[in-house]
Design a protein around this motif. Structure first.
Motif, PDB file in Angstrom:
ATOM      1  N   TYR A 193       3.459   0.257   3.224  1.00  0.00           N
ATOM      2  CA  TYR A 193       3.654  -0.854   4.167  1.00  0.00           C
ATOM      3  C   TYR A 193       2.523  -1.988   3.396  1.00  0.00           C
ATOM      4  O   TYR A 193       1.878  -1.749   2.516  1.00  0.00           O
ATOM      5  N   PHE A 229      -4.970   7.474   3.230  1.00  0.00           N
ATOM      6  CA  PHE A 229      -6.593   7.633   3.398  1.00  0.00           C
ATOM      7  C   PHE A 229      -6.659   7.696   4.817  1.00  0.00           C
ATOM      8  O   PHE A 229      -5.692   7.375   5.582  1.00  0.00           O
ATOM      9  N   TYR A 230      -7.796   7.929   5.427  1.00  0.00           N
ATOM     10  CA  TYR A 230      -8.157   8.302   6.748  1.00  0.00           C
ATOM     11  C   TYR A 230      -7.918   7.353   7.599  1.00  0.00           C
ATOM     12  O   TYR A 230      -8.279   5.937   7.260  1.00  0.00           O
ATOM     13  N   ASN A 231      -7.143   7.373   8.778  1.00  0.00           N
ATOM     14  CA  ASN A 231      -7.179   6.258   9.755  1.00  0.00           C
ATOM     15  C   ASN A 231      -6.308   5.122   9.360  1.00  0.00           C
ATOM     16  O   ASN A 231      -6.526   3.825   9.702  1.00  0.00           O
ATOM     17  N   GLN A 232      -5.218   5.282   8.770  1.00  0.00           N
ATOM     18  CA  GLN A 232      -4.231   4.023   8.223  1.00  0.00           C
ATOM     19  C   GLN A 232      -3.536   3.928   9.604  1.00  0.00           C
ATOM     20  O   GLN A 232      -3.251   4.613  10.566  1.00  0.00           O
ATOM     21  N   PRO A 233      -3.281   2.404   9.554  1.00  0.00           N
ATOM     22  CA  PRO A 233      -2.552   2.170  10.620  1.00  0.00           C
ATOM     23  C   PRO A 233      -0.798   2.585  10.823  1.00  0.00           C
ATOM     24  O   PRO A 233      -0.326   2.581  11.634  1.00  0.00           O
ATOM     25  N   ILE A 253       0.800  -1.283  -0.158  1.00  0.00           N
ATOM     26  CA  ILE A 253       0.050  -0.118   0.117  1.00  0.00           C
ATOM     27  C   ILE A 253       0.773   1.178  -0.031  1.00  0.00           C
ATOM     28  O   ILE A 253       1.625   1.443   0.804  1.00  0.00           O
ATOM     29  N   SER A 254       0.623   1.978  -0.932  1.00  0.00           N
ATOM     30  CA  SER A 254       1.585   3.199  -1.235  1.00  0.00           C
ATOM     31  C   SER A 254       0.772   4.616  -1.104  1.00  0.00           C
ATOM     32  O   SER A 254       1.142   5.475  -1.582  1.00  0.00           O
ATOM     33  N   PHE A 255      -0.650   4.705  -0.841  1.00  0.00           N
ATOM     34  CA  PHE A 255      -1.550   5.613  -1.070  1.00  0.00           C
ATOM     35  C   PHE A 255      -2.095   5.811   0.507  1.00  0.00           C
ATOM     36  O   PHE A 255      -1.824   5.128   1.288  1.00  0.00           O
TER      37      PHE A 255
END
Ligand SMILES: [Zn+2]
Lengths: 379, 154
Positions: free
Chosen positions: B94, B85-89, B81-83
């Motif tokens: 990652y 968004f709200y509330n990412q861990p 995941i390289s973009f």
């Protein structure tokens, strides 16, 4: 089916950012469809809309926009989620015999809502999924990797879907994103969730979409080019993505239910056109398999064959599909609008030239196609 | 959000919610605190569901046969995941994936980490589908899904 239901007229907004106020634009599109049919608000027997509070930023959003869908003091209803369901609910209302006309309106403003995945992450289970950032694009990437691994589908074949659809969109004045791309352009765009690249993911678009339905008798009086409702099927599988085969899913069930109602035994031969909801390019191939338009694992060959091009024998997404226009909530109903325009012969420069009798509109939302709806229309 | 050339009304919402875990989730997360991953076995379809459930969604019957599954399993699929968004861990890039733990019949969503993520080709070599992985535990545990810090290739 007791009563035949006809689609009289359709209207839609353009997918690019609207500067108009939402309430006023819903009125404009609803009014446009009534004007086309020569009807006034008095002639609207019932109204059903589709929207989502979390996408609209207004709680009980239908209470806000109710009047703008010609629903003032009417017996109406609203679906929070995929808009193709609202079409079916309206069709069922007519089938009861209590209503002769029904206005269906799908509502979504990509230009106003947060990033789509900031919202889809809220679909996730709050205890075990949300804290880990589960969202639609991440699960789509999971699904794409499995699809390529299991069936030997290539990244190039997936990218070809984006080339086709964004190219088709050049001829669609309502489409948001459109351009002549090469497979390399698509694959070289940012790898936002490998194996997905940015141009294989749908944008977030605006879309107010209106459809006027009527009973058989009324439809024949209101239009010279009626399109008929033939069948509908829907299905939703388990919420927990780890419990299911991401390539299994529930679209096969939804499609077979719709085919059964429409009396279709061989979709490969009997379906003349499909508008498929493909927020991620590879999904058009996978959904075509599940819709029975090609055999399992043959989605890559289907795009290679050219048969799904606008001049092929089974055109898929002549509108440009969801890759070109993605008003998240109204995108399913928008697929149906395109099918209606194509069957009426009113699709302008993107009109498919084949003689067409039966076509599919498909809508999906959620993780890896959690929820599917399939509508079959015919002339 | 970028400013528009036309007049807009901009707002953010932040509202407090309080969701009950209930006994099944509570027991599952207490297990994580002890570095144990629990599932429940359905007596009708014989599947071990992880995380644990109080009923089988397919058979629609109660299930209360608790079983501890392994901390190791195989990678079913994954994404890098390289973009944002709200509330990412965590901050991208990652990796996350579905992991089928030994002894479970379904897979579990979690982060995959503990290797070099800078070169995509190397990541693909590191993470073939079917790769064996094991849970790496957080030092401080709170009875939360992130008590498993991530799954690491073995
Ligand atoms: Zn069971």
């Amino acid at each position: 089916m007791t009563t035949r239901v006809g689609i009289v007229e359709v209207a839609q907004s353009v997918g690019s950012e609207s500067k108009d106020n939402l309430y006023e634009e819903i009125y404009k599109i609803s009014k446009e469809v009534l004007d086309k049919a020569g009807l006034s608000i008095r002639d609207v027997d019932t109204a059903v809309s589709a929207s989502s509070d979390i996408f609209t930023g207004i709680s009980c959003a239908n209470a806000y926009y109710w009047d703008s869908t010609a629903a003032f003091l009417k017996n109406g209803s609203r679906q929070d989620g995929e808009s193709l369901f609202s079409f079916y609910y309206a069709a069922m209302r007519i089938m009861t015999g209590h209503y002769n006309t029904a206005l269906v309106v799908g509502i979504c403003r990509g230009s106003e809502h947060p990033e789509t995945d900031s919202l889809t992450t809220l679909f996730g289970d709050p205890f075990s999924q949300r804290p880990l950032g589960l969202c639609e694009t991440v699960v789509a990437a999971f699904q794409m990797r499995l699809y390529m691994e299991r069936y030997g589908i290539t990244e190039e074949q997936c990218a070809k879907v984006a080339v086709k659809n964004l190219g088709n969109a050049l001829r669609n004045p309502y489409a948001h994103r459109k351009r002549r791309y090469t497979v390399e352009d698509i694959l070289n765009s940012q790898r936002i969730a490998d194996p997905l690249t940015a141009k294989q993911c749908a944008p977030k678009s605006d879309g107010i979409v209106a459809v006027l339905l009527a009973s058989e008798e009324k439809t024949k009086r209101l239009t010279k080019k009626p399109v008929w409702f033939k069948g509908f099927g829907c299905s939703m599988d388990t919420f927990s993505i780890g419990d299911k085969d991401l390539l299994g899913g529930s679209l096969r069930d939804a499609a077979s239910r719709a085919y059964k109602k429409a009396d279709i035994s061989d979709p490969k031969k009997e379906i003349d056109l499909a508008e498929v909801c493909e927020p991620y390019a590879f999904q058009e191939l996978l959904w075509c398999e599940h819709l029975g338009l090609c055999d399992e694992g043959e989605g890559g060959k289907l795009i290679d064959s050219g048969r799904t091009q606008i001049d092929g024998d089974i055109p898929v997404n002549p509108s440009g599909g969801v890759l070109a226009n993605n008003p998240y909530i109204s995108r399913g109903l928008q697929r149906l609008v395109e099918v209606v325009l194509q069957l009426k012969g009113q699709a302008g420069e993107r009109q498919v030239e084949n003689k067409m009798k039966t076509a599919i509109a498909h809508g999906t939302t959620g993780f890896a196609g959690h929820c599917h709806a399939v509508a079959i229309l015919g002339v | 959000m970028s400013k528009k050339e036309y007049k807009t009304f901009d707002f953010e919402l932040s509202l407090p919610y309080r969701l009950a875990y209930g006994p099944t989730w509570t027991r599952f997360f207490e297990g994580l605190q002890e570095e144990k991953i629990f599932g429940t076995k359905c007596h009708q379809c014989n599947r071990v569901l992880v995380p644990a459930r109080s009923f089988c969604p397919q058979c629609f019957v109660d299930i209360d046969d608790w079983v501890q599954v392994s901390n190791e399993g195989t990678l079913v699929t994954w994404a890098l995941i390289s973009f944002e968004f709200y509330n990412q861990p965590k901050k991208p890039p990652y990796a996350a994936g579905l992991i089928k733990l030994d002894g479970a019949d379904v897979s579990m969503f979690h982060l995959v980490d503990g290797f070099d993520m800078n070169d995509l080709d190397k990541v693909k070599e590191t993470l073939p589908i079917g790769r064996r992985v094991k849970a790496v535990w957080s030092e401080e545990k709170k009875g939360h899904i992130l008590d498993i810090k991530y799954f690491q290739p073995i």
